[in-house]
Design an enzyme around this catalytic site. Structure first.
Site, mmCIF file in Angstrom:
data_model
loop_
_atom_site.group_PDB
_atom_site.id
_atom_site.type_symbol
_atom_site.label_atom_id
_atom_site.label_comp_id
_atom_site.label_asym_id
_atom_site.label_seq_id
_atom_site.Cartn_x
_atom_site.Cartn_y
_atom_site.Cartn_z
ATOM 1 C CG ASP A 1 -57.152 44.581 -50.137
ATOM 2 O OD1 ASP A 1 -57.274 43.348 -50.245
ATOM 3 O OD2 ASP A 1 -57.387 45.205 -49.084
HETATM 4 P P1 NAP Z 1 -53.221 44.796 -48.151
HETATM 5 O O1 NAP Z 1 -54.292 44.504 -49.111
HETATM 6 O O2 NAP Z 1 -53.571 45.116 -46.764
HETATM 7 O O3 NAP Z 1 -52.252 43.523 -48.168
HETATM 8 C C1 NAP Z 1 -51.026 43.526 -47.530
HETATM 9 C C2 NAP Z 1 -50.423 42.144 -47.644
HETATM 10 O O4 NAP Z 1 -49.129 42.200 -47.103
HETATM 11 C C3 NAP Z 1 -51.192 41.090 -46.862
HETATM 12 O O5 NAP Z 1 -51.974 40.291 -47.716
HETATM 13 C C4 NAP Z 1 -50.109 40.317 -46.131
HETATM 14 O O6 NAP Z 1 -50.175 38.935 -46.494
HETATM 15 C C5 NAP Z 1 -48.805 40.921 -46.649
HETATM 16 N N1 NAP Z 1 -47.814 41.048 -45.585
HETATM 17 C C6 NAP Z 1 -47.994 41.463 -44.312
HETATM 18 N N2 NAP Z 1 -46.844 41.398 -43.638
HETATM 19 C C7 NAP Z 1 -45.915 40.935 -44.512
HETATM 20 C C8 NAP Z 1 -44.530 40.646 -44.418
HETATM 21 N N3 NAP Z 1 -43.853 40.817 -43.266
HETATM 22 N N4 NAP Z 1 -43.897 40.189 -45.508
HETATM 23 C C9 NAP Z 1 -44.564 39.999 -46.669
HETATM 24 N N5 NAP Z 1 -45.869 40.241 -46.819
HETATM 25 C C10 NAP Z 1 -46.525 40.712 -45.751
HETATM 26 O O7 NAP Z 1 -52.248 45.958 -48.677
HETATM 27 P P2 NAP Z 1 -52.303 46.856 -49.968
HETATM 28 O O8 NAP Z 1 -52.340 46.034 -51.214
HETATM 29 O O9 NAP Z 1 -51.184 47.851 -49.782
HETATM 30 O O10 NAP Z 1 -53.692 47.591 -49.903
HETATM 31 C C11 NAP Z 1 -53.989 48.557 -48.917
HETATM 32 C C12 NAP Z 1 -55.323 48.261 -48.314
HETATM 33 O O11 NAP Z 1 -55.442 49.020 -47.123
HETATM 34 C C13 NAP Z 1 -56.474 48.641 -49.201
HETATM 35 O O12 NAP Z 1 -57.579 47.798 -48.987
HETATM 36 C C14 NAP Z 1 -56.777 50.071 -48.732
HETATM 37 O O13 NAP Z 1 -58.086 50.499 -49.047
HETATM 38 C C15 NAP Z 1 -56.560 49.904 -47.247
HETATM 39 N N6 NAP Z 1 -56.192 51.112 -46.508
HETATM 40 C C16 NAP Z 1 -55.433 52.069 -47.134
HETATM 41 C C17 NAP Z 1 -55.074 53.224 -46.465
HETATM 42 C C18 NAP Z 1 -54.289 54.285 -47.178
HETATM 43 O O14 NAP Z 1 -54.579 55.471 -47.013
HETATM 44 N N7 NAP Z 1 -53.280 53.878 -47.940
HETATM 45 C C19 NAP Z 1 -55.456 53.380 -45.096
HETATM 46 C C20 NAP Z 1 -56.203 52.350 -44.466
HETATM 47 C C21 NAP Z 1 -56.554 51.235 -45.223
HETATM 48 P P3 NAP Z 1 -49.610 37.808 -45.483
HETATM 49 O O15 NAP Z 1 -50.299 38.019 -44.200
HETATM 50 O O16 NAP Z 1 -49.949 36.539 -46.165
HETATM 51 O O17 NAP Z 1 -48.136 38.036 -45.407
#
Ligand code: NAP
Length: 402
Positions: free
Chosen positions: A331
């Site tokens: 994201d």
């Molecule tokens: P993300 O958008 O959740 O994407 C994480 C990606 O990691 C997934 O698309 C997944 O794809 C991949 N993944 C999962 N396990 C994996 C593995 N073992 N090896 C390789 N890839 C793996 O993460 P982000 O870009 O860090 O963004 C964070 C999101 O979480 C945002 O939408 C944010 O608003 C939200 N959020 C943030 C917080 C905070 O405070 N930081 C708290 C709650 C929510 P695959 O499944 O294809 O592997």
């Protein structure tokens, strides 16, 4: 004796949960803690009301106990709901229905009316019971329309509510330390949620009442199908690409935490640095599942702090980078946040990896990230996907490079 027994049970249970919980589940664990803290405040308030306040015509204490019980009760159910959504026990997508905001406001108005009536007439015990039940229901209804990427803000907001319930309890019990600590918690949680909103370019009101994440579902339909060609790369091919690279920016995300790939990332960076390649890390403020998630993991892998760049600092460097290596981030790299007005991510500041000369994304599949939104980046002609668990991929890459 009862206090000591309670303290011992609470300490063992809390310590056990804290030690056992994986870092990726910290947000739901935090939400669970808020719910228990708020329940404690609500129960103390209820017992004070039953024991004392309903007999005394003390409007000041009734005001404090009313706030304590209302905020404590709604934080209790709201936090449980948030924890269940984050744990995947309930669907993460917003649950919406017709006239949702109007019915929620109506419920809030009834709650406030109950509170004011009780302040005037503290002995109206049946109304007190109704007020507690309405507050419990209101907490549930407050969180169900909020989904996916807005959860961190909600958790911080619930933290703030929990603090306010505690501060009110301090007024009920005339406990000054509790008033101070509750106010600290209430203010810091509130400021944290505002800062997160700013990091995601969202208004707090929009988070609470906007049903974020729903637009995407409605406008895109279930098919997040092909939007162009996706190209994949093997670790051996990537090792060859790296032979000609002079600067690399590593963008970690939630997937790095799941794969526990931080040590692999750190080792990979060291190998590049030994070859004279400039390595920087780009850290998005909401990458992962809690603020500072990436910083903690990379610190654990002994990545020097001055190699980490915040979003505003790193974005100008992407245009010059030979390679942006995205390790399990999704994201926070989605160009739709900049280009696509119909995307629920629109307006959220992102790491501009698409400006790098080439991009390699380490993830297991084409599945979307936390917000449930397809990532346009993967169809960019400069982008290549290295499919697989991030730790495995990095291990294979390191052996190929060696
Ligand atoms: P993300 O958008 O959740 O994407 C994480 C990606 O990691 C997934 O698309 C997944 O794809 C991949 N993944 C999962 N396990 C994996 C593995 N073992 N090896 C390789 N890839 C793996 O993460 P982000 O870009 O860090 O963004 C964070 C999101 O979480 C945002 O939408 C944010 O608003 C939200 N959020 C943030 C917080 C905070 O405070 N930081 C708290 C709650 C929510 P695959 O499944 O294809 O592997």
């Amino acid at each position: 004796m009862w206090i000591v027994i309670g303290l011992a049970i609470g300490t063992v249970a809390g310590g056990w949960m804290g030690l056992r919980i994986p870092m990726t589940a910290v947000p739901q664990r935090t939400a669970l803690s808020h719910s228990l803290g708020a329940l404690a405040a609500a129960l103390v308030g209820i017992s004070e009301y039953i024991r004392d306040i309903r007999f005394a015509d003390d409007r000041v204490r009734m005001t404090a106990v009313g706030f304590e019980v209302v905020i404590g009760s709604l934080t209790f159910t709201g936090s449980l709901m948030a924890a269940a959504k984050l744990q995947g026990l309930l669907p993460g997508a917003p649950i919406t229905y017709k006239a949702q905001n109007i019915s929620n406001f109506a419920l809030l108005a009834v709650l406030i009316a109950c509170l004011f009536t009780l302040i005037v007439a503290p002995s109206a015990s049946p109304l007190f019971t109704i007020m507690v039940l309405l507050a419990l229901v209101f907490g549930l209804l407050l969180v169900i329309p909020i989904g996916a990427a807005d959860m961190p803000v909600v958790i911080a907001l619930l933290n703030s509510y929990g603090g306010l319930a505690d501060a009110s309890m301090g007024f009920v019990l005339m406990n000054k330390i509790q008033i101070i600590t509750g106010s600290l918690d209430g203010t810091s949680g509130f400021l944290l949620s505002l800062l997160m909103c700013r990091a995601m370019n969202r208004s707090a009101l929009n988070v609470l009442f906007g049903a974020f994440g729903k637009i995407e579902k409605e406008e895109q339909g279930p098919a997040s199908g092909a939007k162009g060609t996706v190209r994949s790369i093997t670790p051996e091919e990537l090792a060859v690409v790296l032979d000609s690279a002079r600067s690399v920016i590593i963008v970690p995300g939630y997937g790095m935490a799941v794969a526990q790939a931080q040590h692999g990332v750190s080792e990979f960076a060291k190998v590049l640095q030994k070859r004279g390649i400039d390595v920087k890390y780009g850290i998005h403020p909401v990458a992962g599942r809690m603020p500072g998630h990436m910083n903690v993991l990379l610190a654990e892998a002994n990545v020097p702090y001055d190699h980490l760049y915040e979003m505003e600092q790193i974005n100008p460097y992407f245009g010059e980078a030979d390679l942006a290596l995205v390790v399990g981030a999704n994201d926070v790299t989605n160009p739709a946040a900049r280009n696509n007005k119909s995307s629920p991510l629109y307006g959220m500041p992102i790491l501009e990896v698409d400006r790098a000369k080439s991009i390699v994304v380490l993830k297991r599949s084409m599945r979307p990230g936390f917000a449930g939104v397809d990532n346009e980046l993967y169809y960019n002609s400069k982008c290549m996907m290295l499919f697989g668990d991030a730790r495995d991929s990095l291990n294979k890459l390191l052996s190929a490079m060696k």
